[in-house]
Design a protein around this motif. Structure first.
Motif, PDB file in Angstrom:
ATOM      1  N   PRO A 118      36.808-128.485  18.044  1.00 13.19           N
ATOM      2  CA  PRO A 118      36.293-128.321  16.631  1.00 13.19           C
ATOM      3  C   PRO A 118      34.426-127.748  16.641  1.00 13.19           C
ATOM      4  O   PRO A 118      34.316-128.216  18.852  1.00 13.19           O
ATOM      5  CB  PRO A 118      36.261-129.481  16.417  1.00 13.19           C
ATOM      6  N   PRO A 119      33.704-127.301  15.923  1.00 14.50           N
ATOM      7  CA  PRO A 119      32.482-126.810  16.171  1.00 14.50           C
ATOM      8  C   PRO A 119      31.691-128.130  16.431  1.00 14.50           C
ATOM      9  O   PRO A 119      32.402-128.675  16.045  1.00 14.50           O
ATOM     10  CB  PRO A 119      31.792-126.186  14.796  1.00 14.50           C
ATOM     11  N   ALA A 120      30.847-127.925  16.892  1.00 15.00           N
ATOM     12  CA  ALA A 120      29.958-128.790  17.394  1.00 15.00           C
ATOM     13  C   ALA A 120      29.257-128.851  15.914  1.00 15.00           C
ATOM     14  O   ALA A 120      28.637-128.387  14.924  1.00 15.00           O
ATOM     15  CB  ALA A 120      28.594-127.978  18.430  1.00 15.00           C
ATOM     16  N   ALA A 121      28.339-130.305  15.439  1.00 18.02           N
ATOM     17  CA  ALA A 121      27.643-130.688  14.539  1.00 18.02           C
ATOM     18  C   ALA A 121      26.533-129.469  13.305  1.00 18.02           C
ATOM     19  O   ALA A 121      25.676-129.468  14.817  1.00 18.02           O
ATOM     20  CB  ALA A 121      27.425-132.161  14.545  1.00 18.02           C
ATOM     21  N   LYS A 122      26.423-129.581  12.999  1.00 21.54           N
ATOM     22  CA  LYS A 122      25.168-128.437  12.170  1.00 21.54           C
ATOM     23  C   LYS A 122      23.895-129.473  13.144  1.00 21.54           C
ATOM     24  O   LYS A 122      22.662-128.222  13.238  1.00 21.54           O
ATOM     25  CB  LYS A 122      25.801-128.491  11.290  1.00 21.54           C
ATOM     26  N   PHE A 124      23.332-131.102  15.357  1.00 16.89           N
ATOM     27  CA  PHE A 124      23.332-130.913  16.621  1.00 16.89           C
ATOM     28  C   PHE A 124      22.776-129.358  17.092  1.00 16.89           C
ATOM     29  O   PHE A 124      22.047-129.253  18.559  1.00 16.89           O
ATOM     30  CB  PHE A 124      24.641-131.048  17.596  1.00 16.89           C
ATOM     31  N   ILE A 125      23.332-128.534  16.896  1.00 14.83           N
ATOM     32  CA  ILE A 125      23.349-126.996  17.111  1.00 14.83           C
ATOM     33  C   ILE A 125      21.422-126.925  16.405  1.00 14.83           C
ATOM     34  O   ILE A 125      20.540-126.540  17.418  1.00 14.83           O
ATOM     35  CB  ILE A 125      23.863-125.900  16.769  1.00 14.83           C
ATOM     36  N   ARG A 126      20.788-127.673  15.628  1.00 16.60           N
ATOM     37  CA  ARG A 126      19.860-127.148  14.687  1.00 16.60           C
ATOM     38  C   ARG A 126      18.653-128.137  15.548  1.00 16.60           C
ATOM     39  O   ARG A 126      17.699-127.827  15.683  1.00 16.60           O
ATOM     40  CB  ARG A 126      19.770-127.938  13.408  1.00 16.60           C
ATOM     41  N   ASP A 127      19.073-129.363  16.518  1.00 19.21           N
ATOM     42  CA  ASP A 127      17.826-129.805  17.423  1.00 19.21           C
ATOM     43  C   ASP A 127      18.336-129.842  17.963  1.00 19.21           C
ATOM     44  O   ASP A 127      17.377-130.487  19.687  1.00 19.21           O
ATOM     45  CB  ASP A 127      18.244-131.908  16.690  1.00 19.21           C
ATOM     46  N   LEU A 128      18.994-128.480  18.771  1.00 17.45           N
ATOM     47  CA  LEU A 128      19.048-128.276  20.335  1.00 17.45           C
ATOM     48  C   LEU A 128      17.556-128.148  20.494  1.00 17.45           C
ATOM     49  O   LEU A 128      16.659-128.024  20.085  1.00 17.45           O
ATOM     50  CB  LEU A 128      19.942-127.158  20.281  1.00 17.45           C
ATOM     51  N   LEU A 176      28.286-122.908  20.091  1.00 17.37           N
ATOM     52  CA  LEU A 176      28.904-124.279  19.909  1.00 17.37           C
ATOM     53  C   LEU A 176      29.080-124.374  18.190  1.00 17.37           C
ATOM     54  O   LEU A 176      29.530-125.343  18.042  1.00 17.37           O
ATOM     55  CB  LEU A 176      27.389-124.856  19.898  1.00 17.37           C
ATOM     56  N   GLU A 177      28.880-123.101  17.824  1.00 14.85           N
ATOM     57  CA  GLU A 177      29.427-123.053  15.804  1.00 14.85           C
ATOM     58  C   GLU A 177      30.750-123.116  16.134  1.00 14.85           C
ATOM     59  O   GLU A 177      31.471-123.048  15.380  1.00 14.85           O
ATOM     60  CB  GLU A 177      28.776-122.148  15.329  1.00 14.85           C
ATOM     61  N   LEU A 178      31.386-122.901  17.116  1.00 14.34           N
ATOM     62  CA  LEU A 178      33.064-122.594  17.413  1.00 14.34           C
ATOM     63  C   LEU A 178      33.769-123.617  18.171  1.00 14.34           C
ATOM     64  O   LEU A 178      34.317-124.055  17.763  1.00 14.34           O
ATOM     65  CB  LEU A 178      33.298-121.324  18.395  1.00 14.34           C
ATOM     66  N   HIS A 179      33.287-124.079  19.476  1.00 16.96           N
ATOM     67  CA  HIS A 179      33.310-125.932  19.790  1.00 16.96           C
ATOM     68  C   HIS A 179      32.224-126.865  20.460  1.00 16.96           C
ATOM     69  O   HIS A 179      31.380-126.238  20.477  1.00 16.96           O
ATOM     70  CB  HIS A 179      33.188-124.765  21.703  1.00 16.96           C
ATOM     71  N   ASN A 180      32.945-127.873  20.242  1.00 18.64           N
ATOM     72  CA  ASN A 180      31.930-129.109  20.268  1.00 18.64           C
ATOM     73  C   ASN A 180      31.603-129.343  21.579  1.00 18.64           C
ATOM     74  O   ASN A 180      31.556-130.628  22.458  1.00 18.64           O
ATOM     75  CB  ASN A 180      31.810-129.900  19.759  1.00 18.64           C
ATOM     76  N   ALA A 184      31.083-124.995  30.397  1.00 18.89           N
ATOM     77  CA  ALA A 184      30.891-124.819  31.978  1.00 18.89           C
ATOM     78  C   ALA A 184      31.675-126.420  32.461  1.00 18.89           C
ATOM     79  O   ALA A 184      32.672-125.681  33.118  1.00 18.89           O
ATOM     80  CB  ALA A 184      29.716-125.156  33.002  1.00 18.89           C
ATOM     81  N   CYS A 185      31.225-127.558  31.718  1.00 20.19           N
ATOM     82  CA  CYS A 185      31.659-128.628  32.396  1.00 20.19           C
ATOM     83  C   CYS A 185      32.444-128.956  31.644  1.00 20.19           C
ATOM     84  O   CYS A 185      33.439-130.277  31.651  1.00 20.19           O
ATOM     85  CB  CYS A 185      31.122-129.655  32.505  1.00 20.19           C
ATOM     86  N   ARG A 186      33.194-128.973  30.072  1.00 22.05           N
ATOM     87  CA  ARG A 186      33.742-128.884  29.160  1.00 22.05           C
ATOM     88  C   ARG A 186      33.386-130.590  28.679  1.00 22.05           C
ATOM     89  O   ARG A 186      33.610-131.227  27.544  1.00 22.05           O
ATOM     90  CB  ARG A 186      35.080-129.189  28.923  1.00 22.05           C
ATOM     91  N   ALA A 187      32.084-130.427  28.583  1.00 24.04           N
ATOM     92  CA  ALA A 187      31.585-132.011  28.220  1.00 24.04           C
ATOM     93  C   ALA A 187      30.936-132.211  26.993  1.00 24.04           C
ATOM     94  O   ALA A 187      30.826-131.197  26.312  1.00 24.04           O
ATOM     95  CB  ALA A 187      29.899-132.698  28.810  1.00 24.04           C
ATOM     96  N   GLU A 188      31.665-133.471  25.979  1.00 17.75           N
ATOM     97  CA  GLU A 188      31.699-132.934  24.076  1.00 17.75           C
ATOM     98  C   GLU A 188      30.003-133.398  23.776  1.00 17.75           C
ATOM     99  O   GLU A 188      28.851-134.139  24.155  1.00 17.75           O
ATOM    100  CB  GLU A 188      32.408-133.809  24.140  1.00 17.75           C
ATOM    101  N   VAL A 189      29.913-132.243  22.809  1.00 15.49           N
ATOM    102  CA  VAL A 189      28.918-133.035  21.452  1.00 15.49           C
ATOM    103  C   VAL A 189      29.166-133.219  20.426  1.00 15.49           C
ATOM    104  O   VAL A 189      30.814-133.059  20.377  1.00 15.49           O
ATOM    105  CB  VAL A 189      27.722-131.503  21.807  1.00 15.49           C
ATOM    106  N   PRO A 190      28.527-133.935  19.759  1.00 16.09           N
ATOM    107  CA  PRO A 190      28.939-134.156  18.644  1.00 16.09           C
ATOM    108  C   PRO A 190      29.883-133.585  18.365  1.00 16.09           C
ATOM    109  O   PRO A 190      29.589-132.178  17.840  1.00 16.09           O
ATOM    110  CB  PRO A 190      27.328-134.604  18.072  1.00 16.09           C
ATOM    111  N   SER A 191      30.756-133.652  16.838  1.00 12.61           N
ATOM    112  CA  SER A 191      31.220-132.857  15.685  1.00 12.61           C
ATOM    113  C   SER A 191      31.310-133.817  14.754  1.00 12.61           C
ATOM    114  O   SER A 191      30.811-134.575  14.155  1.00 12.61           O
ATOM    115  CB  SER A 191      32.296-132.343  15.890  1.00 12.61           C
ATOM    116  N   ASP A 192      31.217-132.816  12.938  1.00  9.19           N
ATOM    117  CA  ASP A 192      31.666-133.073  11.675  1.00  9.19           C
ATOM    118  C   ASP A 192      32.351-133.129  11.553  1.00  9.19           C
ATOM    119  O   ASP A 192      32.963-133.711  10.186  1.00  9.19           O
ATOM    120  CB  ASP A 192      30.473-132.042  10.935  1.00  9.19           C
TER     121      ASP A 192
END
Length: 221
Positions: A118-122, A124-128, A176-180, A184-192
């Motif tokens: 799923p997309p990454a959390a909004k 998370f992207i905002r706070d990069l 990130l707007e398409l994948h959480n 490179a390493c496929r480590a996950e980040v938060p998603s909504d």
């Protein structure tokens, strides 16, 4: 002979640029192309949102909606531009890396993103984080576009994911707007995404239950 774009069913940005230039539009003119069509516009009021449904459709993934097939194809085209440039530079490892990303994006476009992450959390992207050029090595480059950070004049700047991989913000935000995950390493980040949240919660509960069972066995052994 078919071009790379023909082989991957992508629009050739060079042809597109020539076509757009006749109309006075900006095309794929730099190594980091214009990504405005990926980014949600905060200056649109409700009336504008209602009258610009077509133009804002590609923003749905960044606004918590379901990604459309066109979102994946546009990002594949962007990465395809980087891939074609790599042919002249001779970096075969990076070519293969981009090939894998492009193939994934085209597969997800065909499946409307239903079977991918799923997309990454909004938030998370905002706070990069913004990383100054002085904090990266002189020979370090963006994992996606392979441009040296010290030489890149991208206005968006540099950022870093929790896995410690560095990226041009222009490159990683559309991903990130398409994948959480990290490309490179496929480590996950938060998603909504509610299904992803439930999956993470169930996994944590299962982990705690397994740890409690081990502790109980140890106490009574």
């Amino acid at each position: 002979m078919a071009s790379y774009y023909d082989d991957h069913s992508l629009e050739d940005p060079v042809r597109s640029r020539k076509s757009n230039s006749r109309q006075g539009a900006a095309g794929f003119s730099s190594l980091n192309p214009d990504l405005s069509h990926f980014m949600p516009r905060e200056d649109l009021d409700d009336d504008d949102n209602n009258t610009n449904a077509t133009s804002t459709a590609s923003f749905q993934s960044g606004l918590g909606g379901v990604p459309a097939a066109g979102d994946f194809r546009r990002l594949a085209q962007m990465f395809g531009g980087f891939r074609v440039r790599e042919e002249s530079l001779g970096d075969e490892a990076h070519q293969e890396f981009l090939d894998n990303l492009i193939s994934q994006l085209m597969d997800e476009a065909g499946a409307s993103g239903k079977h991918g992450p799923p997309p990454a959390a909004k938030s998370f992207i905002r706070d990069l984080p913004f990383v100054p050029q002085s904090d990266v090595k002189r020979d370090e480059a963006c994992i996606i576009c392979n441009e040296n950070f010290q030489e890149n004049e991208s206005k968006a700047g540099i950022t870093k994911l929790p896995c410690k991989h560095f990226f041009d913000r222009d490159c990683i935000v559309p991903w990130l707007e398409l994948h959480n995950n990290c490309p490179a390493c496929r480590a996950e980040v938060p998603s909504d995404d509610p299904d992803w949240i439930k999956k993470k919660r169930d996994a944590e509960l299962a982990k705690y239950a397994a740890e409690a069972e081990v502790d109980e066995d140890w106490m009574y052994s």
